[in-house]
Design a protein around this motif. Structure first.
Motif: not given
Lengths: 268, 349
Positions: A159, A162-163, A165-167, B49, B54, B74, B79-81, B83
């Motif tokens: 994850e 994934e973090q 990438r979204v940043l 997600k 992602i 992504a 769109a920032v997630m 977690f």
């Protein structure tokens, strides 16, 4: 009380680690040293001077050993990262069988497999060549490097990627800035194992290299067998130096906070 | 400011036939704070997600301001997630963590440093930029994760269970912080939660999802006053239900006929629901919608008292304010009244 224990531990470590070197140093500076003398009867720098001469082949053998070990290390780690990731993170068909295949070289003696490989190498003109030696060294190096990276990725939380990438990190920068620092301690340990396994390899080099590829390990064996103990002693010391340097540089990744097994840990 | 639309958004994982998310339609207005609410495993994180990019939807579409973003990866979607477990990079300082998104955008160092300090100010943690994430408490880590997301000025902010890992008092603080920042920056925000109270307190609108299927998408108070189904009513703390037959503003049940002008159905079999705090208590058997009952037990909770009341084989929960003068001992005979304007008729099943 604590001080006594500490002193005792230090003494034991020194005896264990340093003591075996003492006879080597003594041999390397001796000309004649017979039983039951505690120290050499005649001292001489002959062995060292001999090894420093180009004709001794030490320099060539060191270069060969280094080239082989470095290539083996780079290739092992390059294979171990994706392999360790697949085994540690993903579930796929035939995973059990893959695990067995990866572990097989630790169970099957190298000597047994190398005789089979030898015939194949002869046919494809890989025997008696540097490439052939590198390939045969890879058998065990890839196994151990993969086992290390497998452990690292078992303890890895994808994850984080994934973090990243979204940043806004593209896949390459994500590997560079997110994945790489997380698995770096593991890579160091995998590289260390690969390097040492290749560096100290004798038998497989002898069979596949057929005497054409002279590594330091082979040279040392020849001198030890010929009975020239001063030269063998001096060469042993030379032989150990690169390995000790590598171990020293990487030691902080073997234990404590930076240990390879920590992975990304504590994500929670 | 981004208008977010989910159009028939579905996800079916390869190891099952049953979709994790089944044709979700949501229209989230620009700058709104939205909750995806449902029990764990209902597909809400899956939806998040997919919005972040992602996870690729099996079918359906995601639109930002009317344009499909499915083809945008992504890292460029905006769109920032954040977690649930914060995921601060442990080998970076807090400042490097917050500035990560700007570094990926190749902004120059001086600008990044300045913006990082601004963000730390915004999340009320000035001066921690040189610490390691492990030196911060859980609540502080949560704020840093929020700052790291906000610094890139996302089009859509996605928060996965933002309050669930926090202690009760930190939770209130964090809720206010999220609310304030979200208002100030006007970022379209979607957060996932399994806690209906959290959703009610924080969200402008709530999407209730069960087993991958959207049940109801409404303002928070609607879920209390006019839930769309028995399950929705129960999820929002409804406890008093009575089966019956509904016709002409009248609900006929085993306990009698009640006048009930508010209903989600015109006629047919339904369920009468009434919230515990809406039931009136008394001893006189007059007026409509009144029935005789017996106090089974009660619990005093400080600001109110919670009664369990039996009517024949039915049990109702009634909440009485603490300042109500009268108190009713266990076993005493009382009457309860269901005010007609407080009854809500649900479809059966």
């Amino acid at each position: 009380m604590n001080r006594i224990i500490r002193w005792f531990a230090m003494t034991m470590i020194i005896i264990w680690v340093v003591a075996p070197f003492i006879p080597l140093w003594l041999w390397s500076f001796s000309l004649r040293w017979r039983f039951p003398n505690l120290l050499p009867e005649v001292w001489s720098p002959r062995a060292w001077l001999y090894l420093l001469k180009p004709s001794s082949g030490v320099l060539d053998a060191t270069i060969d050993s280094l080239v082989i070990a470095v290539v083996v290390t780079v290739v092992s780690v390059a294979i171990a990262i994706p392999a360790g990731r697949a085994l540690g993170l993903y579930r796929f068909r035939g995973k059990r069988f893959m695990e067995f295949l990866i572990l097989a070289p630790t169970i099957i003696p190298g000597l047994a497999s190398v005789f089979g490989v030898h015939g194949l190498f002869l046919r494809y003109h890989l025997a008696n060549s540097l490439v052939g030696v590198i390939l045969v060294h890879l058998i065990s190096s890839v196994t151990y490097a993969t086992m290390v990276m497998w452990g690292v990725f078992s303890n890895y939380n994808p994850e984080f990627e994934e973090q990243g990438r979204v940043l806004g990190a593209n896949p390459i920068r994500n590997f560079r800035y997110v994945t790489w620092p997380a698995i770096f301690p593991g890579i160091v340990v995998a590289a260390l194992f690969s390097f040492l396994l290749s560096w100290y390899q004798y038998l497989l080099t002898l069979i596949i290299g057929g005497g054409k590829v002279q590594t330091l390990a082979m040279l040392l064996f020849n001198f030890a067998r010929s009975g020239d103990r001063p030269v063998a002693g001096a060469l042993s010391i030379i032989f150990m130096i690169p390995a000790l340097i590598v171990l020293f540089v990487t030691s902080r990744y073997l234990t404590g906070e930076n240990a390879a097994v920590s992975g990304l840990g504590g994500g929670r | 400011m981004t208008h977010l639309v989910l159009n028939e958004l579905s996800q079916t994982y390869s190891n099952t036939d049953k979709p994790a998310l089944d044709r979700l339609n949501l229209d989230i207005k620009s700058g709104m704070l939205n909750a995806l609410l449902g029990p764990s495993g209902c597909g809400k994180t899956t939806a998040m997600k997919m919005i972040a990019g992602i996870l690729t939807p099996t079918s359906g579409d995601i639109l930002f301001d009317g344009k499909s973003v499915l083809a945008i990866p992504a890292e460029r979607r905006g769109a920032v997630m954040v977690f649930q477990n914060y995921l601060l990079f442990p080998y970076m300082s807090v400042g490097e963590n917050v500035g990560f998104g700007l570094k990926m955008a190749r902004m120059n160092k001086a600008t990044i440093e300045k913006k990082v300090l601004e963000m730390l100010e915004l999340v009320q943690l000035p001066g921690v930029q040189n610490r390691k994430p492990s030196q911060l408490s859980g609540g502080q880590q949560q704020r840093i994760a929020l700052a790291r997301a906000l610094i890139v000025e996302p089009k859509v902010l996605l928060l996965d269970e933002p309050l669930s890992n926090l202690d009760a008092h930190l939770r209130d603080e964090m809720r206010e912080l999220i609310r304030d920042i979200q208002r100030k920056m006007g970022i379209t925000t979607v957060f996932v939660t399994h806690d209906q109270e959290e959703a009610v307190m924080l969200a402008d609108k709530i999407a209730l999802i069960f087993e991958g299927v959207l049940q109801q998408y409404d303002e928070p108070d609607v879920f209390y006053n006019q839930p769309g189904s028995l399950r929705a009513a129960k999820f929002f703390g409804g406890v008093n239900f009575l089966d019956g037959e509904y016709a002409a503003n009248q609900m006929t049940t085993e306990l009698g006929t009640f006048s009930a002008p508010r209903s989600s159905l015109d006629t047919g079999p339904g369920v009468l629901s009434i919230r515990p705090e809406d039931i009136e208590f008394g001893t006189t058997n007059d007026g409509d919608n009144t029935i005789s009952a017996r106090v089974n037990s009660h619990v005093y909770v400080g600001t109110y008292t919670k009664y369990k009341i039996d009517v024949n084989d039915f049990r109702f929960e009634v909440i009485a304010e603490a300042n109500t003068k009268e108190s009713f001992p266990d076993g005493s005979n009382v009457t309860i009244r269901f005010p007609a304007d407080k009854i809500w008729i649900l479809p059966k099943g």
